[in-house]
Design a protein around this motif. Structure first.
Motif, PDB file in Angstrom:
ATOM      1  N   ALA A 110      33.197  52.900  33.881  1.00  0.00           N
ATOM      2  CA  ALA A 110      33.616  52.422  35.196  1.00  0.00           C
ATOM      3  C   ALA A 110      34.291  51.075  35.047  1.00  0.00           C
ATOM      4  O   ALA A 110      34.130  50.394  34.024  1.00  0.00           O
ATOM      5  CB  ALA A 110      32.406  52.312  36.130  1.00  0.00           C
ATOM      6  N   TRP A 111      35.060  50.699  36.050  1.00  0.00           N
ATOM      7  CA  TRP A 111      35.694  49.383  36.023  1.00  0.00           C
ATOM      8  C   TRP A 111      35.977  48.927  37.448  1.00  0.00           C
ATOM      9  O   TRP A 111      36.054  49.748  38.382  1.00  0.00           O
ATOM     10  CB  TRP A 111      36.978  49.390  35.191  1.00  0.00           C
ATOM     11  N   CYS A 112      36.080  47.627  37.622  1.00  0.00           N
ATOM     12  CA  CYS A 112      36.380  47.097  38.948  1.00  0.00           C
ATOM     13  C   CYS A 112      37.270  45.872  38.830  1.00  0.00           C
ATOM     14  O   CYS A 112      37.224  45.130  37.839  1.00  0.00           O
ATOM     15  CB  CYS A 112      35.104  46.757  39.715  1.00  0.00           C
ATOM     16  N   VAL A 113      38.088  45.688  39.848  1.00  0.00           N
ATOM     17  CA  VAL A 113      39.001  44.548  39.957  1.00  0.00           C
ATOM     18  C   VAL A 113      38.977  44.079  41.406  1.00  0.00           C
ATOM     19  O   VAL A 113      38.459  44.789  42.284  1.00  0.00           O
ATOM     20  CB  VAL A 113      40.449  44.922  39.554  1.00  0.00           C
ATOM     21  N   PRO A 114      39.518  42.901  41.697  1.00  0.00           N
ATOM     22  CA  PRO A 114      39.618  42.495  43.099  1.00  0.00           C
ATOM     23  C   PRO A 114      40.311  43.570  43.928  1.00  0.00           C
ATOM     24  O   PRO A 114      41.187  44.280  43.434  1.00  0.00           O
ATOM     25  CB  PRO A 114      40.441  41.203  43.035  1.00  0.00           C
ATOM     26  N   TYR A 115      39.928  43.680  45.188  1.00  0.00           N
ATOM     27  CA  TYR A 115      40.386  44.771  46.041  1.00  0.00           C
ATOM     28  C   TYR A 115      41.906  44.940  46.000  1.00  0.00           C
ATOM     29  O   TYR A 115      42.659  43.968  46.056  1.00  0.00           O
ATOM     30  CB  TYR A 115      39.942  44.536  47.485  1.00  0.00           C
TER      31      TYR A 115
ATOM     32  N   ALA B  93      36.238  37.054  36.237  1.00  0.00           N
ATOM     33  CA  ALA B  93      37.127  36.747  37.364  1.00  0.00           C
ATOM     34  C   ALA B  93      38.198  37.808  37.556  1.00  0.00           C
ATOM     35  O   ALA B  93      38.610  38.081  38.682  1.00  0.00           O
ATOM     36  CB  ALA B  93      37.769  35.371  37.164  1.00  0.00           C
ATOM     37  N   ASN B  94      38.660  38.408  36.451  1.00  0.00           N
ATOM     38  CA  ASN B  94      39.733  39.404  36.542  1.00  0.00           C
ATOM     39  C   ASN B  94      39.223  40.839  36.563  1.00  0.00           C
ATOM     40  O   ASN B  94      40.018  41.783  36.568  1.00  0.00           O
ATOM     41  CB  ASN B  94      40.703  39.223  35.376  1.00  0.00           C
ATOM     42  N   GLY B  95      37.909  40.985  36.567  1.00  0.00           N
ATOM     43  CA  GLY B  95      37.351  42.321  36.627  1.00  0.00           C
ATOM     44  C   GLY B  95      36.316  42.567  35.546  1.00  0.00           C
ATOM     45  O   GLY B  95      36.149  41.774  34.614  1.00  0.00           O
ATOM     46  N   ALA B  96      35.621  43.675  35.680  1.00  0.00           N
ATOM     47  CA  ALA B  96      34.577  44.046  34.730  1.00  0.00           C
ATOM     48  C   ALA B  96      34.639  45.539  34.467  1.00  0.00           C
ATOM     49  O   ALA B  96      35.252  46.304  35.218  1.00  0.00           O
ATOM     50  CB  ALA B  96      33.201  43.663  35.266  1.00  0.00           C
ATOM     51  N   ALA B  97      33.993  45.947  33.380  1.00  0.00           N
ATOM     52  CA  ALA B  97      33.876  47.365  33.053  1.00  0.00           C
ATOM     53  C   ALA B  97      32.441  47.662  32.661  1.00  0.00           C
ATOM     54  O   ALA B  97      31.728  46.800  32.135  1.00  0.00           O
ATOM     55  CB  ALA B  97      34.809  47.730  31.899  1.00  0.00           C
TER      56      ALA B  97
ATOM     57  N   VAL C 279      36.714  49.782  42.906  1.00  0.00           N
ATOM     58  CA  VAL C 279      35.738  50.198  41.897  1.00  0.00           C
ATOM     59  C   VAL C 279      36.002  51.643  41.476  1.00  0.00           C
ATOM     60  O   VAL C 279      35.931  52.562  42.303  1.00  0.00           O
ATOM     61  CB  VAL C 279      34.305  50.068  42.437  1.00  0.00           C
ATOM     62  N   ALA C 280      36.309  51.846  40.216  1.00  0.00           N
ATOM     63  CA  ALA C 280      36.607  53.181  39.694  1.00  0.00           C
ATOM     64  C   ALA C 280      35.444  53.682  38.841  1.00  0.00           C
ATOM     65  O   ALA C 280      34.895  52.941  38.026  1.00  0.00           O
ATOM     66  CB  ALA C 280      37.882  53.148  38.856  1.00  0.00           C
TER      67      ALA C 280
END
Length: 229
Positions: A119-124, A5-9, A93-94
């Motif tokens: 890489a990692w991503c979080v809500p926009y 929910a808070n992001g993934a890597a 998304v990084a």
């Protein structure tokens, strides 16, 4: 059930919750801020111009002389897998290339480091909130710091050298402003933390030559328009 929910890597070849990912303490990406990266948005369930962003990321890696051992298709697959795991329709998304650890005891030679990809991503993330974008926001021109010169750190390689931006943000917040923009050492406007700057003179929109010299994506993202009177 894994909580994304808070992001993934995407780290060490697998997707994990963002809170479970981290760099080794001796990674030059951490100790030297020796990183090339790019950020591609996901909006309404789709990547925006992903191929173009990966083009720019690969160009940054080449300029930084990094080989992360993952080809273009592997990078794109990793990003898709990571975002799919979160189920996010709108995401920041990084993709990152880090210099890595140096396995040679006592070596200060960057060629000895083992470069790697994550890489990692979080809500926009909105650099300027949608409401502020409609009504206008406040920007402080930093007084105590200037942008890192381009002959010191190549601005065409997206990097984590944010010491100047951070100082500017402290100035802005201390003076009641929302964000900051930095001048170069000749007094010209450069950019802000996460955005380019455009000015409107009459019916003409202008920006720095530096933006036009960069790739076609140099201005993609949240780009404040500064109206001078």
């Amino acid at each position: 059930m894994t909580d994304f929910a808070n992001g993934a890597a995407f780290f060490d070849g697998r997707v994990v919750p963002l809170a479970d990912a981290g760099l080794p303490l001796t990674d030059w990406g951490l100790t030297h801020s020796d990183i090339a990266y790019d950020v591609v948005p996901v909006w309404q369930g789709a990547f925006f111009r992903l191929e173009d962003y990966v083009d720019r990321f690969e160009a940054s890696m080449a300029a930084a002389r990094m080989d992360v051992g993952r080809d273009r298709s592997g990078i794109i697959t990793a990003l898709h897998q990571m975002v799919a795991a979160t189920g996010m329709a709108d995401a920041y998304v990084a993709m990152v290339a880090a210099r890595g650890r140096n396995p040679v005891p006592g070596s200060r030679d960057p060629r000895d480091c083992i470069n790697h990809f994550y890489a990692w991503c979080v809500p926009y993330v909105h650099i300027v909130s949608p409401k502020a974008a409609e009504t206008g926001t406040s920007v402080w021109i930093a007084k105590s710091v200037r942008r890192i010169p381009q002959d010191s750190v190549n601005p065409r390689v997206k990097n984590y050298h944010w010491g100047d931006f951070t100082s500017g943000l402290f100035e802005a917040k201390d003076n009641g402003f929302e964000t900051t923009m930095l001048l170069d050492h000749a007094g010209n406007v450069t950019e802000g933390p996460g955005f380019n700057v455009f000015a409107v003179f009459g019916n003409t929109v202008v920006t720095s030559d530096h933006c036009r010299e960069h790739s076609e994506l140099s201005g993609v993202g949240n780009m404040p328009i500064v109206r001078f009177s």
